[in-house]
Design a protein around this motif. Structure first.
Motif, mmCIF file in Angstrom:
data_model
loop_
_atom_site.group_PDB
_atom_site.id
_atom_site.type_symbol
_atom_site.label_atom_id
_atom_site.label_comp_id
_atom_site.label_asym_id
_atom_site.label_seq_id
_atom_site.Cartn_x
_atom_site.Cartn_y
_atom_site.Cartn_z
ATOM 1 N N GLU A 73 34.253 -27.093 -35.492
ATOM 2 C CA GLU A 73 35.002 -25.843 -35.321
ATOM 3 C C GLU A 73 34.076 -24.630 -35.442
ATOM 4 O OE1 GLU A 73 38.044 -23.350 -38.125
ATOM 5 O OE2 GLU A 73 38.547 -25.470 -37.806
ATOM 6 N N TRP A 74 33.247 -24.612 -36.487
ATOM 7 C CA TRP A 74 32.332 -23.476 -36.679
ATOM 8 C C TRP A 74 31.336 -23.364 -35.526
ATOM 9 C CZ3 TRP A 74 31.274 -25.399 -42.313
ATOM 10 C CH2 TRP A 74 32.347 -25.032 -43.135
ATOM 11 N N GLY A 75 30.865 -24.498 -35.043
ATOM 12 C CA GLY A 75 29.915 -24.476 -33.942
ATOM 13 C C GLY A 75 30.521 -23.889 -32.678
ATOM 14 N N LYS A 76 31.745 -24.275 -32.371
ATOM 15 C CA LYS A 76 32.409 -23.772 -31.172
ATOM 16 C C LYS A 76 32.776 -22.297 -31.310
ATOM 17 C CE LYS A 76 32.232 -27.248 -28.412
ATOM 18 N NZ LYS A 76 31.394 -27.132 -27.176
ATOM 19 N N GLU A 127 30.304 -22.162 -25.452
ATOM 20 C CA GLU A 127 29.862 -22.802 -24.210
ATOM 21 C C GLU A 127 28.799 -23.870 -24.432
ATOM 22 O OE1 GLU A 127 31.511 -22.036 -21.468
ATOM 23 O OE2 GLU A 127 32.655 -20.629 -22.705
ATOM 24 N N ALA A 128 28.312 -23.984 -25.650
ATOM 25 C CA ALA A 128 27.200 -24.903 -25.906
ATOM 26 C C ALA A 128 27.657 -26.357 -25.904
ATOM 27 C CB ALA A 128 26.544 -24.569 -27.233
ATOM 28 N N GLU A 129 26.876 -27.225 -25.280
ATOM 29 C CA GLU A 129 27.176 -28.654 -25.337
ATOM 30 C C GLU A 129 27.031 -29.160 -26.767
ATOM 31 O OE1 GLU A 129 25.858 -32.895 -23.238
ATOM 32 O OE2 GLU A 129 24.632 -31.097 -22.962
ATOM 33 N N PHE A 130 25.950 -28.735 -27.426
ATOM 34 C CA PHE A 130 25.733 -29.047 -28.837
ATOM 35 C C PHE A 130 25.394 -27.741 -29.558
ATOM 36 C CE2 PHE A 130 24.650 -33.041 -26.684
ATOM 37 C CZ PHE A 130 25.523 -33.898 -27.343
ATOM 38 N N GLU A 158 33.353 -40.792 -32.984
ATOM 39 C CA GLU A 158 34.335 -39.910 -32.347
ATOM 40 C C GLU A 158 34.229 -38.487 -32.876
ATOM 41 O OE1 GLU A 158 37.302 -38.501 -29.931
ATOM 42 O OE2 GLU A 158 36.253 -40.429 -29.835
ATOM 43 N N LYS A 159 34.043 -38.358 -34.171
ATOM 44 C CA LYS A 159 34.000 -37.034 -34.794
ATOM 45 C C LYS A 159 32.731 -36.258 -34.437
ATOM 46 C CE LYS A 159 37.704 -37.099 -37.618
ATOM 47 N NZ LYS A 159 38.720 -36.030 -37.751
ATOM 48 N N THR A 160 31.662 -36.981 -34.083
ATOM 49 C CA THR A 160 30.371 -36.319 -33.879
ATOM 50 C C THR A 160 29.919 -36.283 -32.425
ATOM 51 O OG1 THR A 160 29.125 -38.369 -34.297
ATOM 52 C CG2 THR A 160 29.614 -36.958 -36.206
ATOM 53 N N LYS A 161 30.772 -36.615 -31.506
ATOM 54 C CA LYS A 161 30.329 -36.701 -30.116
ATOM 55 C C LYS A 161 29.877 -35.359 -29.555
ATOM 56 C CE LYS A 161 35.056 -36.408 -28.249
ATOM 57 N NZ LYS A 161 36.087 -37.122 -27.462
ATOM 58 N N ASP A 162 30.324 -34.246 -30.154
ATOM 59 C CA ASP A 162 29.896 -32.921 -29.718
ATOM 60 C C ASP A 162 29.094 -32.197 -30.791
ATOM 61 O OD1 ASP A 162 31.220 -33.117 -27.199
ATOM 62 O OD2 ASP A 162 33.117 -32.719 -28.202
ATOM 63 N N ILE A 163 28.514 -32.969 -31.713
ATOM 64 C CA ILE A 163 27.694 -32.412 -32.791
ATOM 65 C C ILE A 163 26.343 -33.106 -32.766
ATOM 66 C CG2 ILE A 163 27.472 -32.089 -35.288
ATOM 67 C CD1 ILE A 163 30.512 -32.385 -35.501
ATOM 68 N N PHE A 164 25.269 -32.330 -32.881
ATOM 69 C CA PHE A 164 23.952 -32.946 -32.959
ATOM 70 C C PHE A 164 23.671 -33.319 -34.408
ATOM 71 C CE2 PHE A 164 19.418 -33.610 -32.508
ATOM 72 C CZ PHE A 164 19.367 -34.228 -31.271
ATOM 73 N N LEU A 165 23.044 -34.496 -34.600
ATOM 74 C CA LEU A 165 22.939 -35.080 -35.935
ATOM 75 C C LEU A 165 21.499 -35.211 -36.418
ATOM 76 C CD1 LEU A 165 25.458 -38.044 -35.505
ATOM 77 C CD2 LEU A 165 25.937 -35.739 -36.330
ATOM 78 N N LEU A 166 21.338 -35.027 -37.715
ATOM 79 C CA LEU A 166 20.133 -35.432 -38.432
ATOM 80 C C LEU A 166 20.535 -36.636 -39.267
ATOM 81 C CD1 LEU A 166 17.217 -35.061 -39.475
ATOM 82 C CD2 LEU A 166 18.136 -33.477 -41.185
ATOM 83 N N ILE A 167 19.907 -37.780 -38.998
ATOM 84 C CA ILE A 167 20.301 -39.037 -39.624
ATOM 85 C C ILE A 167 19.219 -39.483 -40.606
ATOM 86 C CG2 ILE A 167 20.918 -41.444 -39.216
ATOM 87 C CD1 ILE A 167 21.854 -40.595 -36.422
ATOM 88 N N PRO A 168 19.499 -39.429 -41.908
ATOM 89 C CA PRO A 168 18.545 -39.920 -42.906
ATOM 90 C C PRO A 168 18.795 -41.399 -43.206
ATOM 91 C CG PRO A 168 20.384 -38.867 -44.003
ATOM 92 C CD PRO A 168 20.686 -38.814 -42.519
ATOM 93 N N GLY A 169 17.910 -41.975 -43.993
ATOM 94 C CA GLY A 169 18.173 -43.304 -44.532
ATOM 95 C C GLY A 169 17.506 -44.454 -43.830
ATOM 96 N N TYR A 170 16.860 -44.215 -42.664
ATOM 97 C CA TYR A 170 16.209 -45.316 -41.964
ATOM 98 C C TYR A 170 14.905 -45.657 -42.672
ATOM 99 C CZ TYR A 170 14.359 -48.205 -38.192
ATOM 100 O OH TYR A 170 13.857 -49.264 -37.460
ATOM 101 N N GLY A 171 14.666 -46.932 -42.856
ATOM 102 C CA GLY A 171 13.439 -47.342 -43.541
ATOM 103 C C GLY A 171 13.692 -47.611 -45.003
ATOM 104 N N ALA A 172 13.218 -46.727 -45.874
ATOM 105 C CA ALA A 172 13.265 -46.968 -47.315
ATOM 106 C C ALA A 172 14.685 -47.115 -47.847
ATOM 107 C CB ALA A 172 12.544 -45.839 -48.060
ATOM 108 N N GLN A 173 15.657 -46.427 -47.227
ATOM 109 C CA GLN A 173 17.027 -46.459 -47.743
ATOM 110 C C GLN A 173 17.920 -47.475 -47.038
ATOM 111 O OE1 GLN A 173 17.434 -42.032 -47.443
ATOM 112 N NE2 GLN A 173 18.266 -42.196 -49.494
ATOM 113 N N GLY A 174 17.408 -48.154 -46.031
ATOM 114 C CA GLY A 174 18.102 -49.312 -45.497
ATOM 115 C C GLY A 174 19.079 -49.107 -44.368
ATOM 116 N N ALA A 175 19.076 -47.950 -43.714
ATOM 117 C CA ALA A 175 19.965 -47.774 -42.560
ATOM 118 C C ALA A 175 19.533 -48.700 -41.429
ATOM 119 C CB ALA A 175 19.937 -46.327 -42.087
ATOM 120 N N LYS A 176 20.499 -49.332 -40.773
ATOM 121 C CA LYS A 176 20.209 -50.304 -39.728
ATOM 122 C C LYS A 176 20.157 -49.630 -38.362
ATOM 123 C CE LYS A 176 22.527 -54.053 -42.236
ATOM 124 N NZ LYS A 176 23.657 -55.009 -42.209
ATOM 125 N N ILE A 177 19.192 -50.081 -37.566
ATOM 126 C CA ILE A 177 18.997 -49.482 -36.254
ATOM 127 C C ILE A 177 20.230 -49.650 -35.372
ATOM 128 C CG2 ILE A 177 17.973 -51.521 -35.169
ATOM 129 C CD1 ILE A 177 16.668 -47.965 -34.690
#
Length: 282
Positions: A181-184, A189-192, A212-231
Motif C-alpha cells: 500500500e505504501w509503495g503504491k 505507476e512503478a512495477e516494483f 501472493e502477497k509479494t508479487k508486486d514487492i521487491f524482496l531482500l531475502i536473508p538466511g541462505y547459507g549459514a541460516q539454512g534457507a533452502k534454494i
C-alpha cells in the motif's frame, strides 16, 4: 527507480547480494599481518571482496553494527566501504533497521541517504507504523533511493510477534499488505515501488501466501547459507516475477582456508553462489 535497477542487475548478473558484515575472525591472515588497526583491515578486506565478486553479485549489504561496535574508527571504515561499493557502480544496501518517527526519522533519512554514510537502499523497521517509514520516501524520487522494510525475518524469535494471528492472518502478512500500500501511494505507476520488504524463508510454512502477497514487492531475502534457507523455497517465491535478491554474509566472508590465496577462494565462492542462485530465476 532503484528497485527496477536492482531487479535488472539481479537478472543480468545473479540474485546474489554479498553481505559485508565483517567480524575480526573473518579477516584473512595476510591482511591482519599487513594492517595494524581493525578498521584498516576491514577496509582492505572489503576492497578485495568487492574486486573479486563484482562480476557475480547484483548488490552489497553492509551491516552497520559490525562497524559501530568499533567506535569512530569503525564508522570511518563503514563510510569508506559504502563509498567503495558505490564507486564500483554497484548498489549499496545499508542494514541499519531504523524505526523511529517524525523528526528523528527525518534525521536518520538524511544521515543515511546523504553525506558520509550515504547508501542507495536502507533496511527499516515499521513497528511504529507509517510515521517510521514515510519520511524516507522524499529521497526516492529526489535521489533514487529505496528501503527494505522488515516483514518476515529469518531469526527463530520472529515467531514471537510476526506469526501472531490477526483476523485469521499473520502479523507479517498484514505488514506486507501495508508495504504494498505504501509503495503504491508513493509510486503508483512503478512495477516494483521503492518500498521493498525483507522476507526470510528458512522458518516459513506459508510459501503460497508469501508469493501472493509479494508479487508486486521487491524482496531482500536473508538466511541462505549459514541460516539454512533452502534454494527451492527461495525460488518458489521469486521465480515467476524475478523480484528479489538473496543475501549471503558469513557464508561468503567467513571461514576462509588458513593457507593459500584467499582471493581465489572468494572468487570460487562468488562463482558458486551466483550459479546456485541463478536457479531461482529459471
Amino acid at each position: 527507480m532503484i528497485m527496477q535497477e536492482l531487479r535488472k542487475r539481479a537478472i543480468e548478473v545473479s540474485p546474489l547480494c554479498v553481505g559485508i558484515d565483517l567480524r575480526p575472525d573473518h579477516v584473512p591472515a595476510e591482511i591482519k599481518n599487513s594492517f595494524e588497526t581493525l578498521a584498516e583491515q576491514y577496509i582492505e578486506y572489503s576492497k578485495e571482496i568487492i574486486a573479486v565478486s563484482k562480476d557475480y553479485a547484483s548488490c552489497y549489504k553492509v551491516q552497520i553494527a559490525c562497524y559501530e561496535s568499533e567506535g569512530l574508527s569503525g564508522l570511518r571504515a563503514y563510510s569508506e566501504i559504502l563509498k567503495m561499493i558505490r564507486k564500483s557502480g554497484h548498489i549499496a544496501i545499508a542494514d541499519i533497521k531504523r524505526g523511529d518517527i517524525g523528526a528523528t526519522a527525518q534525521m536518520y533519512a538524511k544521515g543515511h541517504f546523504e553525506g558520509d554514510f550515504e547508501a542507495d537502499i536502507l533496511t527499516l523497521n515499521a513497528y511504529m507504523g507509517e510515521d517510521a517509514v514515510k519520511p524516507y520516501a522524499k529521497y526516492f524520487k529526489e535521489k533514487n533511493k529505496g528501503a527494505f522494510i522488515l516483514a518476515k525475518t529469518s531469526n527463530p524469535g520472529s515467531r514471537n510477534f510476526q506469526d501472531l494471528k490477526i483476523s485469521d492472518e499473520t502479523l507479517y502478512s498484514k505488514v506486507l499488505d501495508k508495504i504494498h500500500e505504501w509503495g503504491k501511494e508513493e509510486e503508483p505507476e512503478a512495477e516494483f515501488p521503492s518500498f521493498g520488504a525483507v522476507v526470510g524463508v528458512n522458518n516459513l510454512n506459508e510459501l503460497d501466501i508469501i508469493r501472493e502477497k509479494t508479487k508486486d514487492i521487491f524482496l531482500l531475502i536473508p538466511g541462505y547459507g549459514a541460516q539454512g534457507a533452502k534454494i527451492e523455497d527461495i525460488a518458489s517465491i521469486i521465480n515467476e516475477r524475478k523480484n528479489g535478491v538473496v543475501n549471503v554474509s558469513r557464508g561468503y566472508t567467513a571461514n576462509l582456508p588458513s593457507e593459500g590465496d584467499f582471493r581465489k577462494e572468494l572468487v570460487k565462492r562468488a562463482q558458486d553462489l551466483a550459479k546456485e542462485l541463478r536457479v531461482c530465476f529459471k
